[in-house]
Design a protein around this motif. Sequence first.
Motif, PDB file in Angstrom:
ATOM      1  N   LEU A 107       0.493  -1.271   0.019  1.00 52.66           N
ATOM      2  CA  LEU A 107       0.148  -0.073  -0.274  1.00 52.66           C
ATOM      3  C   LEU A 107       0.499   1.581   0.081  1.00 52.66           C
ATOM      4  O   LEU A 107       1.943   0.913   0.419  1.00 52.66           O
ATOM      5  CB  LEU A 107      -1.239   0.177   1.358  1.00 52.66           C
ATOM      6  CG  LEU A 107      -1.888  -1.112   1.125  1.00 52.66           C
ATOM      7  CD1 LEU A 107      -2.756  -1.417   2.417  1.00 52.66           C
ATOM      8  CD2 LEU A 107      -3.025  -1.381  -0.313  1.00 52.66           C
ATOM      9  N   GLU A 109       0.293   6.061   0.051  1.00 56.21           N
ATOM     10  CA  GLU A 109      -0.468   7.001   0.489  1.00 56.21           C
ATOM     11  C   GLU A 109      -0.805   7.786  -0.805  1.00 56.21           C
ATOM     12  O   GLU A 109      -1.637   8.954  -0.686  1.00 56.21           O
ATOM     13  CB  GLU A 109      -0.142   7.698   1.788  1.00 56.21           C
ATOM     14  CG  GLU A 109      -0.286   6.635   2.915  1.00 56.21           C
ATOM     15  CD  GLU A 109      -1.082   6.550   3.306  1.00 56.21           C
ATOM     16  OE1 GLU A 109      -2.002   6.895   3.688  1.00 56.21           O
ATOM     17  OE2 GLU A 109      -1.737   5.136   3.723  1.00 56.21           O
ATOM     18  N   THR A 126      -6.764   0.947  -6.639  1.00 58.25           N
ATOM     19  CA  THR A 126      -7.967   1.782  -5.453  1.00 58.25           C
ATOM     20  C   THR A 126      -8.167  -0.262  -4.636  1.00 58.25           C
ATOM     21  O   THR A 126      -9.102  -0.802  -6.028  1.00 58.25           O
ATOM     22  CB  THR A 126      -9.051   2.112  -5.372  1.00 58.25           C
ATOM     23  OG1 THR A 126      -8.652   3.550  -6.272  1.00 58.25           O
ATOM     24  CG2 THR A 126      -9.611   2.566  -4.194  1.00 58.25           C
ATOM     25  N   ARG A 131      -8.117   1.730  -0.182  1.00 55.71           N
ATOM     26  CA  ARG A 131      -7.088   2.487  -0.179  1.00 55.71           C
ATOM     27  C   ARG A 131      -6.461   2.053  -1.558  1.00 55.71           C
ATOM     28  O   ARG A 131      -6.579   1.915  -1.863  1.00 55.71           O
ATOM     29  CB  ARG A 131      -5.832   1.600   0.928  1.00 55.71           C
ATOM     30  CG  ARG A 131      -6.488   1.548   2.360  1.00 55.71           C
ATOM     31  CD  ARG A 131      -6.259   1.362   3.607  1.00 55.71           C
ATOM     32  NE  ARG A 131      -4.736   2.040   3.870  1.00 55.71           N
ATOM     33  CZ  ARG A 131      -3.980   0.833   4.746  1.00 55.71           C
ATOM     34  NH1 ARG A 131      -4.536   0.473   5.056  1.00 55.71           N
ATOM     35  NH2 ARG A 131      -3.050   1.241   4.878  1.00 55.71           N
ATOM     36  N   LYS A 132      -5.264   2.169  -1.661  1.00 55.38           N
ATOM     37  CA  LYS A 132      -4.488   2.315  -2.812  1.00 55.38           C
ATOM     38  C   LYS A 132      -3.274   1.565  -2.546  1.00 55.38           C
ATOM     39  O   LYS A 132      -1.999   1.107  -1.462  1.00 55.38           O
ATOM     40  CB  LYS A 132      -3.356   4.038  -3.122  1.00 55.38           C
ATOM     41  CG  LYS A 132      -3.974   5.250  -3.062  1.00 55.38           C
ATOM     42  CD  LYS A 132      -2.961   6.259  -3.079  1.00 55.38           C
ATOM     43  CE  LYS A 132      -4.530   7.679  -3.427  1.00 55.38           C
ATOM     44  NZ  LYS A 132      -3.914   8.471  -2.825  1.00 55.38           N
ATOM     45  N   GLN A 133      -2.709   0.973  -3.452  1.00 56.60           N
ATOM     46  CA  GLN A 133      -2.659  -0.282  -3.912  1.00 56.60           C
ATOM     47  C   GLN A 133      -1.421  -0.051  -5.092  1.00 56.60           C
ATOM     48  O   GLN A 133      -1.462   0.205  -5.951  1.00 56.60           O
ATOM     49  CB  GLN A 133      -3.074  -1.809  -3.944  1.00 56.60           C
ATOM     50  CG  GLN A 133      -1.484  -3.004  -4.344  1.00 56.60           C
ATOM     51  CD  GLN A 133      -2.791  -4.330  -4.593  1.00 56.60           C
ATOM     52  OE1 GLN A 133      -3.775  -4.732  -4.532  1.00 56.60           O
ATOM     53  NE2 GLN A 133      -1.761  -5.289  -4.429  1.00 56.60           N
TER      54      GLN A 133
END
Length: 174
Positions: A107, A109, A126, A131-133
């Motif tokens: 992940l 930010e 997403t 969250r951002k992968q």
Amino acid sequence: MKLTFSAAAALLAAGLLGLTGCGAGDNTATAPEPESVAPAPPTPSVPQTPLAPEPQGGAELKVADSDLGEIVVDSRGMTVYYFTKDVKDSGKSNCTGECIAAWPPVLTESDNPKVEGITATIGTITTPEGRKQITIDGMPIYYWVKDKAPGDTTGQGVNDVWYVVAPDGEMVRK
């Protein structure tokens, strides 16, 4: 509410078991509810990424030498992997449920994760949790919970679907 000695002992044992943390599990074990209390509805479990990157101004991903050649690792030196069941540029991960417990997503930010030495295209998708992968050449990347130290590559070739990533984005199949 009055608990019998055996019920109290069972609750205490279950609580202690939960505190020990099973490394490959999803840590969602709960103590049995007393019969007079209705169980709470299940809450979705979001696995915690082991050793999630904390770049502090440094790169989130970088290159490291390994017994498999040069590979991509996170800021702490933990190896990242591709899952062959993912589809390049699909915008989603095919690793869900129990898979995510063993193979947590890498992940970030940032929409543009900082990298060093990687020539492949870096991006993000997403997750279902919002969250951002991180992706490399359109493929999501993951950790393997059984890698315990920087440079470990124990996930290489697991089930013939998990492989480390080369700096150019190629899947290392050695």
